[in-house]
Design a protein around this motif. Structure first.
Motif, PDB file in Angstrom:
ATOM      1  N   GLY A 106      -8.548   2.397  -1.419  1.00 26.56           N
ATOM      2  CA  GLY A 106      -8.837   2.343   0.006  1.00 26.56           C
ATOM      3  C   GLY A 106      -8.336   3.530   0.809  1.00 26.56           C
ATOM      4  N   GLN A 107      -8.726   3.504   2.083  1.00 22.43           N
ATOM      5  CA  GLN A 107      -8.472   4.635   2.965  1.00 22.43           C
ATOM      6  C   GLN A 107      -6.989   4.845   3.261  1.00 22.43           C
ATOM      7  N   ARG A 142      -8.617  -6.302  -2.528  1.00 18.97           N
ATOM      8  CA  ARG A 142      -8.707  -6.299  -1.069  1.00 18.97           C
ATOM      9  C   ARG A 142      -9.715  -5.257  -0.593  1.00 18.97           C
ATOM     10  N   VAL A 143      -9.656  -4.077  -1.204  1.00 19.89           N
ATOM     11  CA  VAL A 143     -10.596  -3.010  -0.846  1.00 19.89           C
ATOM     12  C   VAL A 143     -12.022  -3.418  -1.208  1.00 19.89           C
ATOM     13  N   ARG A 144     -12.204  -3.986  -2.390  1.00 15.04           N
ATOM     14  CA  ARG A 144     -13.535  -4.415  -2.820  1.00 15.04           C
ATOM     15  C   ARG A 144     -14.093  -5.484  -1.894  1.00 15.04           C
ATOM     16  N   ARG A 177      -9.228   6.933  -3.526  1.00 15.47           N
ATOM     17  CA  ARG A 177      -9.869   6.309  -2.359  1.00 15.47           C
ATOM     18  C   ARG A 177     -10.864   5.207  -2.726  1.00 15.47           C
ATOM     19  N   GLU A 232       0.826  -1.208   0.000  1.00 14.97           N
ATOM     20  CA  GLU A 232       0.000   0.000   0.000  1.00 14.97           C
ATOM     21  C   GLU A 232       0.860   1.258   0.000  1.00 14.97           C
ATOM     22  N   HIS A 234     -13.290  -5.999   1.247  1.00 11.02           N
ATOM     23  CA  HIS A 234     -13.601  -5.374   2.538  1.00 11.02           C
ATOM     24  C   HIS A 234     -14.924  -4.613   2.461  1.00 11.02           C
ATOM     25  N   SER A 235     -15.152  -3.913   1.350  1.00 10.32           N
ATOM     26  CA  SER A 235     -16.400  -3.165   1.178  1.00 10.32           C
ATOM     27  C   SER A 235     -17.601  -4.099   1.149  1.00 10.32           C
TER      28      SER A 235
END
Length: 201
Positions: free
Chosen positions: A90-91, A181-183, A86, A55, A185-186
């Protein structure tokens, strides 16, 4: 002004490819390498110093895309880039991108002998100048402060004319991994929200 939000890795890679021949200043009076080479050099330096932190490396790759999205906006380019990445990355990546300017201001206060490129020294003033001691203390308490400083140091070093730092497509698998990974988690968060019983009085 409409905010740009990147939703796919293809969109991100297209934007990064479009950074070839684009500069941090519209008149090319700024840093000696274009945004494309600067992105690759910054990411490569972070891969060398923090090999397991994908990241952070990706934040280095995308940190200056705000210059491409809104040319001439030195003060706001970090926020523009953070808002753009973002949804996809991701954050944490977005916050690191946003913090690369405060990290510059922090280092200008805490290590004033440290050199900046002429363009970075020039834009420091429009970005708020060196932090005050109170601002620096608040920045240092941020959980991402150390990572942001590491990104900033790579940012400052990644401006070498002619340096071969690889090709953009080498970073596509990294971007795809982070985006997935972001998807995931969402989706988990949405699933949790859908199945959380509502509280009744």
């Amino acid at each position: 002004m409409t905010r740009v939000e990147l939703r796919t890795v293809d969109e991100l890679m297209d934007l990064l490819h479009a950074c070839r021949g684009a500069w941090d200043t519209p008149d090319r009076s700024g840093d000696p390498v274009d945004l494309h080479d600067h992105a690759l050099q910054t990411a490569a330096l972070l891969r060398r110093s923090r090999p397991s932190d994908k990241e952070l490396q990706l934040a280095g790759l995308v940190h200056d895309i705000g210059h491409r999205l809104r040319p001439g906006d030195d003060a706001g380019h970090a926020d523009t880039a953070a808002d753009a990445v973002r949804p996809l990355l991701g954050q944490r990546v977005a916050r690191l991108v946003r913090l690369h300017v405060p990290a510059k201001r922090y280092l200008a206060m805490s290590d004033p002998a440290r050199g900046l490129s002429p363009q970075s020294a020039l834009t420091l003033e429009v970005q708020g100048g060196p932090m005050t001691p109170a601002e620096a203390a608040a920045f240092a308490r941020d959980p991402l402060a150390e990572d942001a400083v590491t990104l900033r140091q790579a940012d400052d070093a990644g401006k070498v004319v002619g340096l071969d730092a690889g090709v953009l497509e080498d970073w596509r698998p990294v971007a795809e991994m982070i985006a997935e990974r972001v998807r995931h988690h969402s989706l988990e968060q949405a699933h949790f929200t859908d199945f959380t019983p509502s509280l009744r009085s």
